[in-house]
Enzyme design. Structure first.
Site, PDB file in Angstrom:
ATOM      1  CG  HIS A 204      -2.786  -3.463   3.474  1.00 39.58           C
ATOM      2  ND1 HIS A 204      -1.642  -3.025   4.117  1.00 39.58           N
ATOM      3  CD2 HIS A 204      -3.466  -2.348   3.111  1.00 39.58           C
ATOM      4  CE1 HIS A 204      -1.635  -1.699   4.147  1.00 39.58           C
ATOM      5  NE2 HIS A 204      -2.724  -1.267   3.544  1.00 39.58           N
TER       6      HIS A 204
ATOM      7  CD  GLU B  51       0.329  -5.726   5.086  1.00 38.74           C
ATOM      8  OE1 GLU B  51       0.233  -4.503   5.277  1.00 38.74           O
ATOM      9  OE2 GLU B  51       0.329  -6.249   3.951  1.00 38.74           O
TER      10      GLU B  51
ATOM     11  CB  CYS C 190      -0.967  -0.034   1.187  1.00 42.12           C
ATOM     12  SG  CYS C 190      -2.328   1.152   1.069  1.00 42.12           S
TER      13      CYS C 190
END
Length: 285
Positions: free
Chosen positions: A197, A199, A103
């Site tokens: 994202h 993660e 991002c």
């Protein structure tokens, strides 16, 4: 392995995340990296903070990889909290240390290499980036190895790379964002990154979306506070019970998001196909 996680947020923003989630974004990202590489050391840098002790070129070379988190900042606001991060990304390029970013991370990678970031002309992409597809280059690029012909991913961004840097391979896009994944080459270094994202667990995403209630209502994503609250609660429930077919169906989510092994594809590929192969060449084996 030794990783440097570059926290994109100011002290106030990361403390708010810790209050809500129990960890700062960089601490959470560090947990993800250690889960993929048990025994790894993850140091954290805070370039948004005035007076932060940031690594120089030789310090950056001592790491096996530099990983850039997301941020609540806007890259086009020319302020020290932003410009210090751009300079650190430039130094990481020059050091030759493999870089990855999510991002805000891909926005810093682009800015440092001569690109530009502005408010996304297509609007906010919040919750999930839908129907991401690889470009011709992306179909054979190791960053996206294992991804299907189209996939969704957690996403929270108002801005996007609007002018790619000169030496870039755009690897994926969707209807909302023309550069969802990319490889950027600059000053002897290489950056791999995504606008989404991978993660984020559903729990971390829900915690962030809880703070975006007014924005989601104002832009028509939710019809009111109650609708917003139900959406966040259902993401939390799906995090706790990924087998809830009713919630997965209602939110249009499949294993690419619900299965952590698949959700973390790009980060794992970065470690396996970019970081490990360079260890010997960089004298880090």
């Amino acid at each position: 392995m030794r990783f440097l996680v570059v926290e994109g947020n100011t002290r106030e923003a990361r403390q708010r995340h810790r209050d809500d989630y129990g960890m700062t974004p960089s601490e959470s990202y560090g947990d993800v990296l250690r889960a993929l590489e048990p025994g790894a050391i993850t140091d954290i840098a805070f370039p948004a903070d005035e007076g932060a002790n940031l690594p120089d070129g030789s310090g950056l070379e001592s790491y096996d990889a530099v990983v850039l988190t997301g941020s609540a900042l806007n890259a086009y606001n020319v302020e020290p909290a932003v410009t210090r991060q751009v300079e650190l990304a430039r130094a990481a390029y020059a050091s030759g240390t493999p870089m990855f970013g999510s991002c805000w991370g891909i926005q810093m990678g682009a800015l440092a290499a001569g690109g530009d970031v502005r408010r996304n002309p297509a609007g906010s992409e919040i919750g999930f980036a839908r129907r991401i597809v690889p470009t011709e280059a992306g179909r054979t690029h190791p960053l996206l190895a294992g991804r299907p012909a189209s996939w969704d991913a957690p996403a929270v961004h108002l801005d996007a790379v609007t002018t790619p840097p000169g030496d870039v391979s755009v690897l994926a896009f969707n209807a909302m964002t023309p550069m969802q994944a990319a490889e950027i080459r600059h000053d002897g270094g290489t950056f791999w990154g995504v606008q989404y994202h991978p993660e984020f667990s559903l729990r971390e995403l829900a915690v962030i979306l809880c703070r975006y209630g007014r924005h989601l209502v104002a832009e028509g994503f939710c019809r009111g506070e109650g609708d917003h609250g139900r959406y966040v609660d259902e993401l939390m429930a799906l995090h706790d019970e990924p087998s809830r077919q009713d919630l997965a169906w209602r939110h249009g989510l499949d294993a690419e998001v619900l299965d952590p092994t698949k959700r973390l594809t790009e980060i794992r590929n970065f470690l396996d196909m970019r970081v490990r192969p360079t260890l010997s060449a960089r004298g880090r084996a």
